[in-house]
Structure formats: C-alpha cells, structure tokens
Design an enzyme around this catalytic site. Structure first.
Site, short mmCIF file in Angstrom:
data_model
loop_
_atom_site.label_atom_id
_atom_site.label_comp_id
_atom_site.label_asym_id
_atom_site.label_seq_id
_atom_site.Cartn_x
_atom_site.Cartn_y
_atom_site.Cartn_z
N TYR A 1 0.81 -1.22 0.00
CA TYR A 1 0.00 0.00 0.00
C TYR A 1 0.85 1.27 0.00
O TYR A 1 0.31 2.37 -0.07
CB TYR A 1 -0.89 0.05 1.25
CG TYR A 1 -2.08 -0.86 1.17
CD1 TYR A 1 -1.90 -2.23 1.16
CD2 TYR A 1 -3.37 -0.36 1.15
CE1 TYR A 1 -2.99 -3.09 1.11
CE2 TYR A 1 -4.45 -1.20 1.10
CZ TYR A 1 -4.26 -2.56 1.08
OH TYR A 1 -5.33 -3.40 1.03
N LYS B 1 2.96 -14.17 6.19
CA LYS B 1 3.17 -15.21 5.19
C LYS B 1 4.69 -15.41 5.07
O LYS B 1 5.26 -15.40 3.97
CB LYS B 1 2.52 -14.73 3.88
CG LYS B 1 2.38 -15.76 2.81
CD LYS B 1 1.32 -16.78 3.06
CE LYS B 1 1.38 -17.84 1.98
NZ LYS B 1 0.74 -19.10 2.35
N ASP C 1 -2.71 -17.63 5.58
CA ASP C 1 -3.84 -18.39 5.03
C ASP C 1 -4.49 -19.27 6.09
O ASP C 1 -5.70 -19.48 6.09
CB ASP C 1 -3.42 -19.22 3.81
CG ASP C 1 -2.07 -19.86 3.95
OD1 ASP C 1 -1.24 -19.71 3.06
OD2 ASP C 1 -1.83 -20.50 5.00
N ASP D 1 -6.20 -6.06 5.65
CA ASP D 1 -7.32 -5.57 4.86
C ASP D 1 -8.30 -6.72 4.60
O ASP D 1 -9.51 -6.62 4.86
CB ASP D 1 -6.76 -5.04 3.53
CG ASP D 1 -7.78 -4.21 2.78
OD1 ASP D 1 -8.91 -4.08 3.26
OD2 ASP D 1 -7.46 -3.70 1.69
#
Ligand code: NAP
Length: 590
Positions: free
Chosen positions: A160, A227, A281, A305
């Site tokens: 972002y 991740k 995940d 988000d």
C-alpha cells in the site's frame, strides 16, 4: 481556524498530556466528516444517538460540541476541487479526536485513495478493528459469540506504500533492467512491478500498540499474522521483529507460545500475554473454526485488509463493524464500509458501523457509561428484530425500518427502561464461557501438546516446539519390573535413567526390555534399570531445528532422542512419531 471550518463556541479542545494520555474536558470539541454517498444519512442518525447517550449518561454535565470538517465530495465543492483540504488535516491534528463517514475514491487520474492519504498524511499508522458479536445480529456461524478479537492492522507500509511501476513505462523498464541485470531476478516480460517495504520501525510500533492493548485489556494472546514461509524478508521479518519487541520491551508481561509449551508445560502463567504467530492463510481457516483461540491480531497492511472484512462478515458484516485509525496522539474513527452510492440519500442503510465506531470513540475519551448505554440499547432494539434492510434480509419476521427509524428506536431505548445490569450479567456470562474455553484448551495443551499444537495451527520449527516436555526419569537402582509398571501406567514407551557414579544419563525403552530381559528370560524384578539401559544418552539441544534432529536420528539409527538444556540435563524427549506427524500435517520443516 480560517476558511470553512468553525470551532463551536462553548466547546474546549482535547489535549494530550506529557504522559501521552488524553485530557478530556466535559465539553470537548470533536470533529466529524459526514462523508459521501450514504455518509450524510448515517452521520445524521449517529450524531443524534451519540448525543442522546451522553445526555442520559451524564444528565447534562457532559456534552460533545461537534465541529464539521470537510473531506471528499463536499470538500471538493467548498474548496475548489480539493478533496482533502489542508485545513481539515490541521483540524484533525488540532482536535486530536474525530470521526468520519465513508468517502468516494475518485477513479483514475492518479488519485490516491482519500483514506490512504488520510492515514499517510496524519501518520495514523494503526488501523484498529474490534470484531465481536452482539446478541440478535444474524451470523453464518454456529457460535458467533466465540468471535471476540481486536485486529491491529499496519496502515503505512506494505504494497500500500504506493511504490508501483506500470507495465510499459520508462520507470518500469529501468527497474526491470536493474532487477534482471544487477540482482539476477527472473520474471516475465512487461510485468507491472510493485515494492513491498516492511520496516522494523513500522512493524514494531504497530505490534507495540497491539501488545499494550492486550496488557491493558487483560487479553490472553497477541497473534502475529504473516506469510513468512514464502516472503521471508518482509512478512517473515515482521514476525521476527514482533518476537524481538516483546522480548525487549515487555519481558515481564509476555511469554512466547514456544515457552508456553516448553517452559510452562502448556499452562499460561496468570496475567501473561502469549505472543504467537500464524501463517496468513491458516488464520482465515482458524477464525472460522476456532475463533475463540484468538484475542488480538497484529497484521501487515494487505493481510489485515482481507482479514478484517472476513472476520467482520462472521458476525454481521461491514454494515456493523467499527474501526479507528490512530497515531501516537491523533485518532480518526471511521465507518469501515464504503459509500454504497446506490443507497445514497434513501435513508435506508445500517448506521451500525459508524455508530460503533462512535462507541469506540467514547471509550477512547473515557466516557464508558455513554458507550455502554448505546451498546445495550442497540442489543435491545436488534433483539426485537427492529433492523435495517440488510439484517432484515437475514431475519425471519423482521420489522424493517429506515436509518432514521432505527436511530429513533435506539434513542427511545436509551431514554426508556434500559436494564444495564442485565446486560452486564450477560456480558459476565459470556466472559465466563470464554474463560471456561480457555481452561479447556489449557487442559488439552497439557495432556496432548502435539495434537493441540497441530489443531491450533502452530507450525513447529525447533526441537523444543515438538518435544514432550515432561520426561519421566527413574533412579538407576529401580527394578525393571517397577519401571515397566510406571511406563504402562503413564502410557510411555521409554524412561530416562538417572546418572549413577559414572555421571551419565541413560534411557530404557520397550525394545531394551524385549532384547535384554524377555529374550534372555531374565526376571524383571531382579534386574536394575541401570543394567539394561542404553548409555550414553543420545541428546540434542532444545534449539536444534527439526531438520537437523531428524538427520541425527537417522544417522544414529534411533527412534527417539533426549532434549537437553544448556547444562546437559534432559528436559524433554522427541520421537520419530512426533516428527512424522508434524511433517505429515505441515510439510517439511524449514
Ligand atoms: P461499499 O460502499 O461498502 O458497498 C458494498 C455493499 O456493502 C453495498 O452495496 C451494501 O450491500 C453493503 N453495505 C455497505 N455499507 C452498508 C451499510 N451501511 N448498511 C448496509 N449495507 C451496507 O463498497 P463499494 O461499493 O465497493 O465501494 C463504493 C465506494 O466506497 C467506492 O468509491 C470506494 O472507493 C469507497 N470506499 C470507501 C471506504 C471508506 O471510506 N472507508 C471503504 C470502502 C470503499 P448490498 O448491495 O448487498 O445491500
């Protein structure tokens, strides 16, 4: 203030003391931006509810003096096309606390999203989203009351940050050349390129806020979501810096999940916040299947988000989820949904998201009584099935009302007979049920640590993550018969044998009993364990990787090894079965 913003007379500004705490007068000036699309409808409704709650809670002694600030389309109309005027930015800093409705992001033309601009320009680095269930609110979960988390999402970095180079442009080609020729990178021709900066500064200030919140609110854990198994130097580094920060700045108030198992045998010491991490995940799955295991989540921008909307959807959707963007001093509370333009000016949509953002705001300034009144009144109204169209779609026999009609119902409830004591009792029951769940999980961690670790999504990396932390040992002069009884009683297949005059630890396994007692027909009650055990004990240090441990077991042709501390004392045992189960579930260890 010059221009269009006028501070209301009779109000006083909130200030920040030297200790960083807010100094809130009884007549504070709070900023509000009504927003675009459905913004004016929901803002009008919420201002009435917030004022009614404050009046009721403090009998006129306290009153908010609202000051309208301008952003989005209304600002563009007033300030010659400027969607985010300097005057608004200055007022948000000066007033310290404000609240805003949703804003349209003008499409194309290189516009930065107004929300991104707001967060970056005011350095509102933490987006805070509490997500919990309110009785009566429709949910797709069987036990929505199990969801009670606060998500701290980093607001200023990650993909972002806006460092992107469009396919085909000169900048893109220049960067692609540099990456290929100088850095040896390999990727398809004409790829658009984006940069994902994740810094120790940005990560640590966000995680610091999350941990401080967990400590202040007696929460059980902070989970670092990442991740890192794929993006080691950005997402993986976020995880590493999180643990580092907890160790350096909160050594007395926190323990790691690793210590929870290895040092504390699965029992959380009273009052300590457990710092753990989960792969991004897996957290989506866990938040559906085992939501009550999570309290505070700390995430980078992109993961946060996705995650905050997904978790909100579990307990009523974006129509009700509140949020805030905060820096070390300034806070801007906001509805988390967009402008829903197709419903603009229809007095139709759910004001819940902005309403509860206001509840967060009242709590933030310390006006907890007013905040509680709204929460209780809201629950009463929704339980009577008086709801806006979005909830009405999911509730049989709902009494569908407009935005303003819903606000009227909440205000009537606030001014009518509101049984706050009943709500507190219900909330205590909810807390007690969550506590009961915590205890049950603790029991499972103690009894079956590996199974619990796997079920709770923890990925083991080191020997101490997997070892059974409570090795059973017997003195060398114990008879084999007594040791066999002990092994059967405890359901274990080996015991450590304490050192004799040689000072060496040994291990006696079921196989030793077969080979050295049963096969040669010796009587187990006449033989000492020191005579049949294997010495010296093959050991590994607790911080050895599972990969190296597996290699050692294979090369020594043994099925289990003792895990020792720095003094060589056995503190656990790890078997090929443990490593097998871990690889089967999580794949090869790193
Ligand atoms: P959206 O405005 O959030 O609307 C998507 C859908 O969510 C709506 O059609 C509606 O669903 C439901 N919804 C949203 N707010 C609701 C409410 N208060 N009550 C009940 N239902 C509600 O998302 P979008 O259509 O993707 O975005 C529209 C504009 O908003 C864009 O310009 C976008 O950039 C902007 N935006 C702003 C913010 C912000 O300011 N924080 C955030 C997101 C998007 P149904 O159609 O099923 O009724």
């Amino acid at each position: 203030m010059s221009g269009h913003i006028k501070y209301p007379e009779g109000g006083q500004k909130i200030t920040v003391g030297a200790d960083g705490k807010l100094q809130v007068p009884d007549n504070p000036i709070l900023g509000f931006v009504e927003g675009d699309g459905i913004g004016p409808d929901i803002t009008r409704a919420c201002l009435r509810i917030w004022d009614a709650a404050v009046a009721k809670a403090y009998g006129g002694k306290r009153k908010i003096h609202w000051c309208e600030l301008y952003m989005g389309e209304k600002a563009a109309g007033l300030y010659n096309g400027d969607y985010f005027p300097e005057e608004t930015k200055e007022a948000m800093k000066d007033l310290v606390v404000s609240i805003k409705g949703p804003l349209t992001t003008p499409v194309g033309g290189g516009f930065r999203s107004l929300n991104v601009a707001l967060r970056q320009d005011l350095d509102l680095y933490a987006c805070v989203r509490p997500v919990r269930h309110y009785p009566g609110v429709p949910s797709p979960l069987k036990k929505p009351e199990d969801v009670d988390v606060v998500i701290f999402r980093e607001n200023t970095e990650d993909v972002y940050a806006g460092i992107e180079y469009q396919s085909g442009t000169e900048e893109n080609k220049k960067l692609a050349r540099f990456l290929r020729e100088e850095m040896g990178a390999d990727f398809f021709e004409d790829a658009g390129l984006g940069v994902k900066p994740i810094s120790p500064f940005g990560s640590k200030r966000l995680i610091r806020k999350a941990i401080q919140y967990a400590i202040d609110n007696n929460r059980e854990s902070v989970t670092l979501v990442h991740k890192g198994n794929i993006m080691k130097f950005t997402e993986g580094a976020f995880r590493t810096w999180g643990y580092e920060l907890a160790r350096e700045e909160f050594p007395d108030q926190t323990i790691t999940e690793e210590e929870l198992y290895s040092t504390y045998g699965g029992k959380r010491p009273e009052g300590k916040v457990v710092i753990k991490d989960r792969i991004a995940d897996i957290i989506f799955q866990l938040m559906l299947l085992r939501p009550n295991e999570f309290d505070v989540l700390a995430t980078m921008n992109l993961n946060g988000d996705y995650l905050s909307d997904a978790v909100a959807a579990e307990v009523g959707g974006v129509g009700i989820a509140p949020g805030a963007n905060i820096s070390d001093t300034v806070a801007v509370f906001e509805a988390t949904h967009g402008t829903a333009p197709k419903y603009a000016n229809q007095d139709k949509v759910n004001p819940g998201s902005l309403l509860f953002s206001g509840v967060m705001m009242l709590e933030h300034i310390g006006w907890k009584e007013a905040a509680e009144l709204i929460t209780v009144a809201y629950g009463e109204v929704v339980s009577k099935k008086i709801v806006t169209y979005d909830f009405a779609r999911q509730i049989d026999d709902a009494n569908e009302v407009s935005t303003s009609g819903f606000a009227n119902a909440v205000i009537d409830q606030i001014n009518g007979d509101l049984d706050v004591a009943k709500y507190r009792r219900q909330d205590q029951q909810r807390q007690a049920a969550l506590e009961q769940d915590r205890k049950e999980r603790e029991r499972r961690r103690v009894l079956a640590p590996l199974e619990e670790m796997i079920a709770s999504g923890r990925i083991p990396h080191l020997v101490r993550d997997l070892m059974n932390p409570k090795p059973v040992s017997v003195p060398g002069d114990t008879t084999v018969e007594d040791a066999m009884h002990l092994m059967r009683d405890k359901g274990i297949s080996s015991v450590f044998v304490q050192p004799g005059s040689d000072g060496q630890w040994g291990i006696m396994t079921q196989r030793d009993v077969l080979a050295r007692i049963v096969q040669p027909s010796r009587r187990p009650n006449t033989v000492k364990v020191s005579e049949v055990c294997t010495k010296p004990l093959i050991t590994v240090p607790e911080d050895m990787t599972l990969h190296d441990c597996a290699a050692k077991m294979a090369s020594s042709n043994i099925r289990r090894v003792a895990v020792v501390d720095a003094n060589g004392e056995p503190i656990g045992i790890i078997s090929d079965t443990d490593i097998f189960a871990s690889v089967e579930h999580f794949g090869l260890p790193e």
